[in-house]
Design a protein around this motif. Structure first.
Motif, PDB file in Angstrom:
ATOM      1  N   SER A 134       0.837  -1.194   0.000  1.00  0.00           N
ATOM      2  CA  SER A 134       0.000   0.000   0.000  1.00  0.00           C
ATOM      3  C   SER A 134       0.876   1.251   0.000  1.00  0.00           C
ATOM      4  N   LEU A 135       0.676   2.110  -0.996  1.00  0.00           N
ATOM      5  CA  LEU A 135       1.391   3.381  -1.077  1.00  0.00           C
ATOM      6  C   LEU A 135       0.416   4.532  -0.856  1.00  0.00           C
ATOM      7  N   PRO A 136       0.916   5.677  -0.380  1.00  0.00           N
ATOM      8  CA  PRO A 136       0.056   6.854  -0.273  1.00  0.00           C
ATOM      9  C   PRO A 136      -0.440   7.289  -1.654  1.00  0.00           C
ATOM     10  N   ARG A 137      -1.405   8.184  -1.674  1.00  0.00           N
ATOM     11  CA  ARG A 137      -2.037   8.578  -2.926  1.00  0.00           C
ATOM     12  C   ARG A 137      -1.246   9.621  -3.713  1.00  0.00           C
ATOM     13  N   THR A 138      -0.567  10.528  -3.042  1.00  0.00           N
ATOM     14  CA  THR A 138       0.035  11.658  -3.762  1.00  0.00           C
ATOM     15  C   THR A 138       1.548  11.522  -3.898  1.00  0.00           C
ATOM     16  N   THR A 139       2.092  12.231  -4.881  1.00  0.00           N
ATOM     17  CA  THR A 139       3.543  12.239  -5.074  1.00  0.00           C
ATOM     18  C   THR A 139       4.252  12.771  -3.837  1.00  0.00           C
ATOM     19  N   TYR A 140       3.643  13.782  -3.176  1.00  0.00           N
ATOM     20  CA  TYR A 140       4.278  14.397  -2.006  1.00  0.00           C
ATOM     21  C   TYR A 140       4.452  13.387  -0.879  1.00  0.00           C
ATOM     22  N   ALA A 141       3.501  12.463  -0.760  1.00  0.00           N
ATOM     23  CA  ALA A 141       3.593  11.436   0.279  1.00  0.00           C
ATOM     24  C   ALA A 141       4.369  10.224  -0.203  1.00  0.00           C
ATOM     25  N   GLN A 142       4.283   9.903  -1.482  1.00  0.00           N
ATOM     26  CA  GLN A 142       4.966   8.720  -2.008  1.00  0.00           C
ATOM     27  C   GLN A 142       6.473   8.835  -1.906  1.00  0.00           C
ATOM     28  N   ILE A 143       6.995  10.032  -2.036  1.00  0.00           N
ATOM     29  CA  ILE A 143       8.453  10.185  -1.986  1.00  0.00           C
ATOM     30  C   ILE A 143       8.997   9.843  -0.604  1.00  0.00           C
ATOM     31  N   ASP A 144       8.148   9.887   0.417  1.00  0.00           N
ATOM     32  CA  ASP A 144       8.564   9.545   1.775  1.00  0.00           C
ATOM     33  C   ASP A 144       8.094   8.147   2.188  1.00  0.00           C
ATOM     34  N   ALA A 145       7.633   7.360   1.215  1.00  0.00           N
ATOM     35  CA  ALA A 145       7.082   6.037   1.535  1.00  0.00           C
ATOM     36  C   ALA A 145       8.133   4.943   1.594  1.00  0.00           C
ATOM     37  N   GLY A 146       9.376   5.290   1.406  1.00  0.00           N
ATOM     38  CA  GLY A 146      10.442   4.290   1.441  1.00  0.00           C
ATOM     39  C   GLY A 146      11.784   4.953   1.704  1.00  0.00           C
ATOM     40  N   ARG A 147      12.832   4.279   1.317  1.00  0.00           N
ATOM     41  CA  ARG A 147      14.188   4.802   1.535  1.00  0.00           C
ATOM     42  C   ARG A 147      14.645   5.585   0.312  1.00  0.00           C
ATOM     43  N   ARG A 148      15.134   6.783   0.546  1.00  0.00           N
ATOM     44  CA  ARG A 148      15.635   7.596  -0.558  1.00  0.00           C
ATOM     45  C   ARG A 148      16.894   6.967  -1.143  1.00  0.00           C
ATOM     46  N   VAL A 149      16.978   6.983  -2.460  1.00  0.00           N
ATOM     47  CA  VAL A 149      18.166   6.481  -3.151  1.00  0.00           C
ATOM     48  C   VAL A 149      18.609   7.523  -4.171  1.00  0.00           C
ATOM     49  N   SER A 150      19.903   7.504  -4.480  1.00  0.00           N
ATOM     50  CA  SER A 150      20.429   8.443  -5.457  1.00  0.00           C
ATOM     51  C   SER A 150      20.144   7.944  -6.865  1.00  0.00           C
ATOM     52  N   ARG A 151      20.322   8.824  -7.811  1.00  0.00           N
ATOM     53  CA  ARG A 151      20.080   8.459  -9.205  1.00  0.00           C
ATOM     54  C   ARG A 151      21.014   7.332  -9.649  1.00  0.00           C
ATOM     55  N   SER A 152      22.237   7.339  -9.142  1.00  0.00           N
ATOM     56  CA  SER A 152      23.203   6.306  -9.539  1.00  0.00           C
ATOM     57  C   SER A 152      22.875   4.944  -8.934  1.00  0.00           C
ATOM     58  N   GLU A 153      22.016   4.907  -7.907  1.00  0.00           N
ATOM     59  CA  GLU A 153      21.675   3.655  -7.235  1.00  0.00           C
ATOM     60  C   GLU A 153      20.374   3.033  -7.748  1.00  0.00           C
ATOM     61  N   LEU A 154      19.743   3.628  -8.730  1.00  0.00           N
ATOM     62  CA  LEU A 154      18.409   3.204  -9.148  1.00  0.00           C
ATOM     63  C   LEU A 154      18.359   1.739  -9.579  1.00  0.00           C
ATOM     64  N   PRO A 190      15.214  -1.341 -10.876  1.00  0.00           N
ATOM     65  CA  PRO A 190      13.816  -1.488 -11.304  1.00  0.00           C
ATOM     66  C   PRO A 190      12.871  -1.583 -10.105  1.00  0.00           C
ATOM     67  N   GLY A 191      11.780  -0.843 -10.186  1.00  0.00           N
ATOM     68  CA  GLY A 191      10.811  -0.798  -9.096  1.00  0.00           C
ATOM     69  C   GLY A 191      10.925   0.440  -8.239  1.00  0.00           C
ATOM     70  N   ASP A 192      12.032   1.184  -8.353  1.00  0.00           N
ATOM     71  CA  ASP A 192      12.163   2.424  -7.592  1.00  0.00           C
ATOM     72  C   ASP A 192      11.192   3.476  -8.138  1.00  0.00           C
ATOM     73  N   LEU A 193      10.745   4.344  -7.246  1.00  0.00           N
ATOM     74  CA  LEU A 193       9.902   5.464  -7.659  1.00  0.00           C
ATOM     75  C   LEU A 193      10.800   6.648  -7.993  1.00  0.00           C
ATOM     76  N   VAL A 194      10.610   7.240  -9.162  1.00  0.00           N
ATOM     77  CA  VAL A 194      11.422   8.383  -9.582  1.00  0.00           C
ATOM     78  C   VAL A 194      10.519   9.614  -9.675  1.00  0.00           C
ATOM     79  N   PHE A 195      10.984  10.719  -9.101  1.00  0.00           N
ATOM     80  CA  PHE A 195      10.173  11.928  -8.975  1.00  0.00           C
ATOM     81  C   PHE A 195      10.804  13.081  -9.747  1.00  0.00           C
ATOM     82  N   PHE A 196       9.942  14.026 -10.161  1.00  0.00           N
ATOM     83  CA  PHE A 196      10.390  15.093 -11.042  1.00  0.00           C
ATOM     84  C   PHE A 196       9.807  16.439 -10.629  1.00  0.00           C
ATOM     85  N   TYR A 197      10.509  17.485 -11.038  1.00  0.00           N
ATOM     86  CA  TYR A 197      10.171  18.884 -10.773  1.00  0.00           C
ATOM     87  C   TYR A 197      10.437  19.228  -9.307  1.00  0.00           C
TER      88      TYR A 197
END
Length: 360
Positions: A289-309, A311-318
């Motif tokens: 189960s993930l939150p509904r919005t991008t603002y909440a989804q970005i905090d729904a797991g562990r942050r990773v850097s672009r170089s660590e991506l 498959p299955g990671d959530l990528v956010f923009f803007y």
């Protein structure tokens, strides 16, 4: 003098009147240009139209995520309000039962009357029997007192529940007003984008659509298995094998199966999605189960850097975290872009990268 006056009349009836009419027409054209009903706007090139439309889509997506958040909060307020009303109804039933018990006691006392205990004892032929009866009456009075206390407590709790329900109702109405505001913003920006696109020729529109698709759907592997619309469907040939676990592999596979589905703001599937709705649905299919919005989804797991991506990671923009996609490997993601584009594969460098989160 007459000739002079006649000359002024000719001037007023000729050049001066024509000049006044010219100014009036110019003023009208300016007014209509400001209120949007005229046609004095400059002709835009296809590239300028695309830039404006992309900006409108991005602004609409910001409003869409706010709409999604307000809708989620409105649903929560509605559930809390329903719970409070149910609790108040149950307590009202208990209150009615307690009041009926009090009514029965009062009626019994009225029928039997009340005599001073000392007089009853003096007149009694069997003092022992009287004393037993007095003890029973005392116990009955204790029960009556407890019933009265229970009624008072029920009344107080019901009033508290009703007060809380009024607060929740105010909250719900406030959220509903937010929803209407965001909906108007979204539909207004999307309507403006449609009008801008309608200015282009069919050939120009096709060229812009092709530009948007470059490096996206064509980069996905395809099979002849029926997709969302019975056509070709991209399949997770290599990406799911690279996924770190079975759940992320399942989420990626779900996203692949939805390529070609339309973008609809506020939608979470199964046949249409907005960006955060697609990601939420993908992981829901994997039992997460993930939150509904991008603002909440970005905090729904562990942050990773672009170089660590992976498959299955959530990528956010803007900078406002207003768009999200599901990373599938090789610098690619699956996302729901905007109303002009269906769910598709696209490079993550297509938009300004803002961060990434690993859910599991």
């Amino acid at each position: 003098m007459a000739a002079h006056r006649k000359s002024r009349q000719r001037s007023l009836g000729g050049h001066t009147v024509r000049t006044a009419a010219t100014f009036a027409l110019a003023g009208a054209a300016t007014a209509t240009a400001f209120d949007g009903t005229g046609h004095a706007e400059p002709q835009l090139t296809p590239a300028q139209v695309k830039a404006k439309v992309d900006q409108l889509y991005q602004e609409a997506e910001v409003a869409t995520e706010k709409y999604n958040g307000a809708k989620e909060k409105a649903q929560q307020a509605e559930r809390r309000l329903r719970t409070l009303r149910d609790q108040a109804a149950r307590k009202a039933q208990r209150l009615n039962s307690a009041r009926e018990a009090l009514g029965s006691m009062a009626a019994a006392q009225y029928r039997t009357g009340t005599i001073d205990p000392a007089v009853q004892l003096a007149l009694s032929d069997d003092p022992d029997q009287y004393l037993d009866g007095a003890a029973f009456a005392e116990r009955a009075n204790d029960r009556q007192s407890a019933t009265v206390t229970r009624v008072r407590n029920e009344l107080r709790e019901i009033e508290q529940l009703r007060g809380a329900a009024r607060v929740e109702l105010d909250t719900l109405q406030s959220r509903q007003a937010e929803l209407r505001q965001y909906k108007n913003t979204i539909t207004g920006k999307l309507d403006t984008a449609r009008r801008l696109l309608a200015r282009l020729t069919a050939e120009e529109q096709a060229r812009l659509a092709a530009d948007d698709s470059t490096g996206s759907d064509a980069r996905a592997s395809r099979t002849s298995a029926g997709g969302p619309r019975g056509g070709l469907r991209a399949t997770p040939v290599s990406s799911t094998t690279q996924a770190p676990n079975s759940r992320t592999a399942a989420a990626v596979a779900y996203a692949y199966s939805k390529i070609g589905s339309p973008y609809v703001w506020g939608a979470t599937g199964p046949n249409a999605f907005d960006c955060s709705g697609l990601v939420q649905a993908a992981y829901r299919s994997a039992g997460i189960s993930l939150p509904r919005t991008t603002y909440a989804q970005i905090d729904a797991g562990r942050r990773v850097s672009r170089s660590e991506l992976l498959p299955g990671d959530l990528v956010f923009f803007y900078s406002g975290i207003s768009h999200v996609g599901l990373y599938i490997g090789n610098g690619q993601m699956i996302h729901a872009p905007n109303p002009s584009s269906s769910v598709r594969v696209a490079p993550i460098d297509q938009m300004p990268f803002a961060g990434a989160t690993r859910v599991v």
